[in-house]
Design a protein around this motif. Structure first.
Motif, PDB file in Angstrom:
ATOM      1  N   ARG A   7     -57.682 -19.103 102.477  1.00  0.00           N
ATOM      2  CA  ARG A   7     -59.137 -19.003 102.415  1.00  0.00           C
ATOM      3  C   ARG A   7     -59.814 -20.358 102.616  1.00  0.00           C
ATOM      4  O   ARG A   7     -60.703 -20.498 103.440  1.00  0.00           O
ATOM      5  CB  ARG A   7     -59.595 -18.458 101.042  1.00  0.00           C
ATOM      6  CG  ARG A   7     -59.000 -17.148 100.605  1.00  0.00           C
ATOM      7  CD  ARG A   7     -59.245 -15.992 101.526  1.00  0.00           C
ATOM      8  NE  ARG A   7     -60.626 -15.712 101.854  1.00  0.00           N
ATOM      9  CZ  ARG A   7     -60.998 -14.566 102.421  1.00  0.00           C
ATOM     10  NH1 ARG A   7     -60.112 -13.616 102.690  1.00  0.00           N
ATOM     11  NH2 ARG A   7     -62.254 -14.363 102.723  1.00  0.00           N
ATOM     12  N   ALA A   8     -59.398 -21.359 101.817  1.00  0.00           N
ATOM     13  CA  ALA A   8     -60.126 -22.637 101.860  1.00  0.00           C
ATOM     14  C   ALA A   8     -59.524 -23.555 102.929  1.00  0.00           C
ATOM     15  O   ALA A   8     -58.318 -23.491 103.202  1.00  0.00           O
ATOM     16  CB  ALA A   8     -60.052 -23.312 100.505  1.00  0.00           C
ATOM     17  N   LEU A   9     -60.367 -24.343 103.524  1.00  0.00           N
ATOM     18  CA  LEU A   9     -59.906 -25.259 104.576  1.00  0.00           C
ATOM     19  C   LEU A   9     -60.677 -26.569 104.509  1.00  0.00           C
ATOM     20  O   LEU A   9     -61.884 -26.580 104.276  1.00  0.00           O
ATOM     21  CB  LEU A   9     -60.120 -24.601 105.945  1.00  0.00           C
ATOM     22  CG  LEU A   9     -59.793 -25.416 107.205  1.00  0.00           C
ATOM     23  CD1 LEU A   9     -59.252 -24.507 108.304  1.00  0.00           C
ATOM     24  CD2 LEU A   9     -60.990 -26.200 107.718  1.00  0.00           C
ATOM     25  N   MET A  10     -59.937 -27.644 104.711  1.00  0.00           N
ATOM     26  CA  MET A  10     -60.608 -28.946 104.845  1.00  0.00           C
ATOM     27  C   MET A  10     -59.934 -29.700 105.979  1.00  0.00           C
ATOM     28  O   MET A  10     -58.707 -29.751 106.070  1.00  0.00           O
ATOM     29  CB  MET A  10     -60.485 -29.742 103.550  1.00  0.00           C
ATOM     30  CG  MET A  10     -61.309 -31.006 103.593  1.00  0.00           C
ATOM     31  SD  MET A  10     -60.510 -32.528 103.133  1.00  0.00           S
ATOM     32  CE  MET A  10     -59.728 -32.180 101.636  1.00  0.00           C
ATOM     33  N   GLY A  11     -60.736 -30.265 106.865  1.00  0.00           N
ATOM     34  CA  GLY A  11     -60.157 -31.010 107.983  1.00  0.00           C
ATOM     35  C   GLY A  11     -60.966 -32.259 108.269  1.00  0.00           C
ATOM     36  O   GLY A  11     -62.163 -32.316 107.985  1.00  0.00           O
ATOM     37  N   VAL A  12     -60.280 -33.240 108.821  1.00  0.00           N
ATOM     38  CA  VAL A  12     -60.976 -34.487 109.194  1.00  0.00           C
ATOM     39  C   VAL A  12     -60.489 -34.908 110.579  1.00  0.00           C
ATOM     40  O   VAL A  12     -59.364 -34.588 110.957  1.00  0.00           O
ATOM     41  CB  VAL A  12     -60.698 -35.633 108.187  1.00  0.00           C
ATOM     42  CG1 VAL A  12     -61.225 -35.308 106.807  1.00  0.00           C
ATOM     43  CG2 VAL A  12     -59.231 -35.990 108.127  1.00  0.00           C
ATOM     44  N   PRO A  13     -61.332 -35.608 111.332  1.00  0.00           N
ATOM     45  CA  PRO A  13     -60.867 -36.077 112.643  1.00  0.00           C
ATOM     46  C   PRO A  13     -59.850 -37.207 112.479  1.00  0.00           C
ATOM     47  O   PRO A  13     -59.935 -37.975 111.522  1.00  0.00           O
ATOM     48  CB  PRO A  13     -62.152 -36.595 113.303  1.00  0.00           C
ATOM     49  CG  PRO A  13     -63.084 -36.893 112.190  1.00  0.00           C
ATOM     50  CD  PRO A  13     -62.722 -35.985 111.061  1.00  0.00           C
ATOM     51  N   ILE A  14     -58.913 -37.291 113.398  1.00  0.00           N
ATOM     52  CA  ILE A  14     -57.985 -38.434 113.418  1.00  0.00           C
ATOM     53  C   ILE A  14     -58.515 -39.375 114.494  1.00  0.00           C
ATOM     54  O   ILE A  14     -58.601 -39.005 115.673  1.00  0.00           O
ATOM     55  CB  ILE A  14     -56.545 -37.993 113.766  1.00  0.00           C
ATOM     56  CG1 ILE A  14     -56.093 -36.891 112.808  1.00  0.00           C
ATOM     57  CG2 ILE A  14     -55.590 -39.176 113.727  1.00  0.00           C
ATOM     58  CD1 ILE A  14     -54.714 -36.304 113.146  1.00  0.00           C
ATOM     59  N   LEU A  15     -58.932 -40.548 114.073  1.00  0.00           N
ATOM     60  CA  LEU A  15     -59.569 -41.493 114.995  1.00  0.00           C
ATOM     61  C   LEU A  15     -58.672 -42.699 115.196  1.00  0.00           C
ATOM     62  O   LEU A  15     -58.087 -43.209 114.238  1.00  0.00           O
ATOM     63  CB  LEU A  15     -60.904 -41.974 114.416  1.00  0.00           C
ATOM     64  CG  LEU A  15     -61.923 -40.891 114.100  1.00  0.00           C
ATOM     65  CD1 LEU A  15     -63.044 -41.443 113.237  1.00  0.00           C
ATOM     66  CD2 LEU A  15     -62.485 -40.332 115.388  1.00  0.00           C
ATOM     67  N   ARG A  16     -58.593 -43.154 116.442  1.00  0.00           N
ATOM     68  CA  ARG A  16     -57.841 -44.378 116.695  1.00  0.00           C
ATOM     69  C   ARG A  16     -58.715 -45.280 117.549  1.00  0.00           C
ATOM     70  O   ARG A  16     -59.111 -44.910 118.654  1.00  0.00           O
ATOM     71  CB  ARG A  16     -56.545 -44.046 117.427  1.00  0.00           C
ATOM     72  CG  ARG A  16     -55.696 -45.253 117.678  1.00  0.00           C
ATOM     73  CD  ARG A  16     -54.284 -44.829 118.071  1.00  0.00           C
ATOM     74  NE  ARG A  16     -53.584 -45.925 118.711  1.00  0.00           N
ATOM     75  CZ  ARG A  16     -53.092 -46.971 118.070  1.00  0.00           C
ATOM     76  NH1 ARG A  16     -53.206 -47.069 116.774  1.00  0.00           N
ATOM     77  NH2 ARG A  16     -52.489 -47.936 118.726  1.00  0.00           N
TER      78      ARG A  16
END
Ligand code: PEP
Ligand code: MG
Length: 757
Positions: free
Chosen positions: A118-127
């Motif tokens: 149900r729950a989701l958390m995401g972040v961009p991977i930046l380089r």
């Protein structure tokens, strides 16, 4: 870094980062190590799922997962913008959802087996500021991810970015092609300044890729950070000293803001906390910068955004100091045809590049009313902004075509696009040569009617265009721009220096100084702001000045001093009735009296006039005309109020204007009244700079108009093709027609008469 108790597990941030590094540096294939990494992260974040998606060939590919079906790895692919993972990549900022499946962007992929989460958390991977992928965790239950957990994920993603790059570069089979940078591309944006340019991409800030994120010795990293900050402060002080050597310049006050940030304790404390969490000094700077950018994306207030942008710039400077890289491309040798590419840019930074080699400016952010756009207009270079993912797509040295007439940019164009663009450019250049040839010739119709073509200005960089365009004078000097690009209110002495320089540059040519027109979208950083529902019709311009008379009196004092021994023209903005003009005039008289009392030198002549921007003033002309020395119509505002049509709304652009019969008839009436009263009349809105509209204006009887410097050439060419004895009777009739616009009729007239538009 602030990993919470729940997300730290039994370890703690530093231990986690070290553990990740060990795994990545360990043995086994790239895939095996990445699989191990997602397990470590899942355990640490107390999540059932942890997945890494990396950008390959412009799409997000599932590269490793703990918790989802392993069969989906390297099979599940999402377009940027598709599903929640695609949305995170598209926006380039974190997303945390208690119920992911309820989100409209949720895209169910049966092969992953994710329907139970149900729950989701995401972040961009930046380089190095470029997005290379997305890191996601998921939970079975409806879980609320808190701020600390999101921050922890951002840190992990940053460390992961370094590892992904080094790990995958050793494994050709799964290596994603970094970015999407080898194909031709057409990028849509928003024009902030028109024009065409072809050139070579120069990244304003050379890309800095932090190579080392995790450190064992926080003491040493802290020392490095502090040393870096000392150097940064010294750099800013040096730049300030240089700016002070140029009094009245625009850049000084901006540097004062930078200095304030460089001494901001909160900023330093946050970075030190990251170092204590296990990051290197560079990684700590980058980490706080990413957080800052995330905040920036959520802020609509243009003033706050500009300030956060300044902070972003300072972070980049600090990163370059720590890594020993050049400050900005301005410090390096530019190609002759540089097209500057930046996330966003401060006005002072743009001025650093000088005019000689700069062909255009392309921004990921920005707005037409931003300070940098104002300066770019003064430098006469095209600007396109709000181009999504710009920095990810452009590489230094790329060929770029900037089409500021159609809100687009072509990257690495193919032969056909190049050929079509070259034709447009050639036509432009031929025109520019034509305007150059008529620069010294009078703006006179074929039958001898002379029109004063004046220039609008507002910054010192504008002044060079007085000679370059052959303008008769400055018909509108927007003094507020000088106030807007500063961090603090310029005092009387600073203002005097500034107005002095303007008058010096103009010499014998007249300058009309308009007093402060602030409020609305013209924000002064140091003036308290008030939320307004309709700021354009709100507490702005003369309304604000009359309520805060000290501000206006200081400005009038400075103008009187700068004008000592010369001719001074003062104009008040947004006057709605005679009484407002009288009040403003009374303040000027008070200042005049004060100067006299102090025995100071006075201007040899003072002419006082008003803008006509509010329709109500038209019905007060019989009284007003007895009291003023000149009128200038601000058609931008007059049209917006006449037609109840927001001048800043792109959906209404061009819908109404001076070519509507109603406007023509109103303008005709004003011309007649001013002529009868023998009061000089001009018009200084954008319409004056468009040859077709200018044709209507002179046909109505305007003998002076004021416009952007770049329009003087085209308008003068038009004027020189006119036979007034034929134009005037034709235009007089237009106001009676039932048309929505008389544009087509007028264009047909111009064609028949061979008037170049
Ligand atoms: C106008 O309103 O036409 C004008 C010249 O003033 P500004 O564009 O600065 O509001
Ligand atoms: Mg106006």
């Amino acid at each position: 870094m602030s990993l919470t108790a729940s997300s730290q597990g039994a370890t703690g941030p530093r231990v986690l980062l070290r553990r990740l590094r060990e795994v990545m540096a360990g043995s086994g294939s790239a895939q095996e190590r990445l699989d191990q990494v997602v397990r470590v992260i899942a355990a640490n974040m107390v999540a059932e799922v942890c997945s890494v998606y990396l950008i390959r060939d412009g799409e997000l590919e599932l590269f490793a997962t703990e918790g989802l079906n392993p069969q989906a790895v390297h099979r599940t692919r999402l377009a940027i913008g598709e599903g929640l993972v695609g949305l995170i990549a598209e926006r380039g900022r974190p997303l945390a959802l208690r119920d992911a499946q309820a989100h409209p962007n949720f895209a169910y992929r049966p092969e992953t087996g994710e329907e139970i989460y149900r729950a989701l958390m995401g972040v961009p991977i930046l380089r190095g500021g470029r997005e290379v992928g997305v890191l996601v965790v998921q939970n079975r239950t409806h879980r609320d991810y808190n701020e600390d957990e999101i921050e922890a994920m951002l840190t992990i993603a940053m460390v992961l970015a370094e590892m992904v790059a080094s790990l995958l570069s050793r494994d050709d089979e799964t290596a994603p092609r970094e970015g999407m940078t080898d194909l031709p591309a057409r990028l849509a944006g928003t024009v902030f300044n028109e024009g065409l340019a072809r050139g070579t991409a120069v990244l304003h800030q050379p890309r800095i890729v932090v190579e080392r994120h995790v450190a064992d010795d926080p003491e040493q990293e802290s020392r490095r950070l502090r040393q870096g900050i000392v150097e940064l402060r010294e750099q800013i002080d040096t730049m300030l000293r240089m700016a002070i050597a140029e009094p009245g310049g625009e850049s000084r006050e901006i540097l004062e803001t930078y200095r304030m940030f460089a001494h901001d304790r909160g900023w330093v404390t946050r970075m030190v906390a990251e170092i204590e969490g296990g990051l290197t000094a560079e990684a700590a700077v980058e980490r706080i910068q990413v957080e800052n950018r995330t905040r920036m994306a959520e802020i609509a207030d243009p003033y706050l955004r500009e300030r956060l942008n300044d902070l972003d710039d300072i972070s980049n400077r600090l990163l370059r100091t720590l890594t020993g890289r050049a400050d900005s491309a301005a410090a390096e040798t530019l190609p002759d045809d540089a097209i500057l590419v930046a996330h966003n840019l401060g006005p002072a930074e743009l001025l650093d590049y000088g005019e000689a080699r700069l062909r255009a400016l392309v921004l990921e952010e920005g707005s037409a009313s931003s300070h940098v756009a104002i300066v770019a207009r003064a430098l006469q270079i095209p600007v396109i902004g709000r181009i999504e993912r710009l920095l990810e797509l452009v590489d230094p040295g790329d060929t770029i075509l900037v089409d500021g007439d159609h809100d687009q940019v072509f990257l690495r164009p193919g032969a056909d696009v190049e050929a079509a663009f070259a034709q447009s450019l050639e036509a432009r250049e031929a025109e520019a040569a034509e305007f150059d040839a008529i620069r010294e010739l009078p703006a006179m119709t074929r039958d001898g009617v002379e029109i004063a073509l004046n220039m609008n200005a507002g910054l010192l960089v504008d002044l060079a265009h007085l000679d370059a365009t052959g303008a008769a004078g400055i018909g509108l000097y927007r003094t507020e721009l000088h106030f807007m690009v500063r961090a603090a209110m310029p005092n009387v002495a600073t203002q005097v220096t500034f107005y002095d320089r303007v008058l010096d540059a103009a010499g014998e040519r007249p300058v009309i100084f308009r007093t402060l027109d602030v409020g609305g979208d013209k924000v002064l950083p140091y003036l308290a702001r008030h939320e307004e529902t309709n700021p354009a019709m709100g507490w702005r311009a003369i309304r604000l000045s009359l309520d805060r008379p000290v501000l206006l009196r200081m400005q009038l004092r400075a103008l009187l001093r700068a004008g000592a021994g010369r001719r001074l023209n003062v104009m008040f903005p947004m006057i709605a009735d005679v009484s407002e003009f009288r009040q403003a005039r009374a303040l000027l008289d008070k200042e005049l009296e004060r100067q006299r009392r102090l025995g100071e030198a006075l201007p040899v002549q003072i002419r006082v006039g008003t803008m006509l921007e509010v329709p109500s003033l038209v019905w007060q002309l019989p009284t007003l005309l007895d009291e003023i020395d000149f009128i200038s119509i601000g058609s931008n505002d007059l049209m917006q109020f006449l037609f109840a049509s927001d001048r800043g709304n792109p959906r209404l652009t061009g819908r109404y204007g001076v070519l509507s019969p109603a406007a023509l008839s109103l303008l005709g009436d004003i011309v007649a009244k001013c002529r009868d009263a023998d009061v000089p009349l001009s018009l200084c809105g954008e319409a004056a700079g468009r040859p077709l509209e200018a044709l209507a204006l002179i046909g109505l009887g305007f003998r002076a108009i004021s416009m952007n410097a770049a329009s003087i050439g085209p308008v003068k060419r038009m004027v020189r093709g006119v036979d007034m004895s034929r134009l005037a009777p034709f235009v007089q009739e237009l106001g009676r027609l039932p048309d929505h616009s008389c544009g087509d009729r007028l264009r047909a007239f111009a064609e028949a008469e061979n008037i170049p538009l």
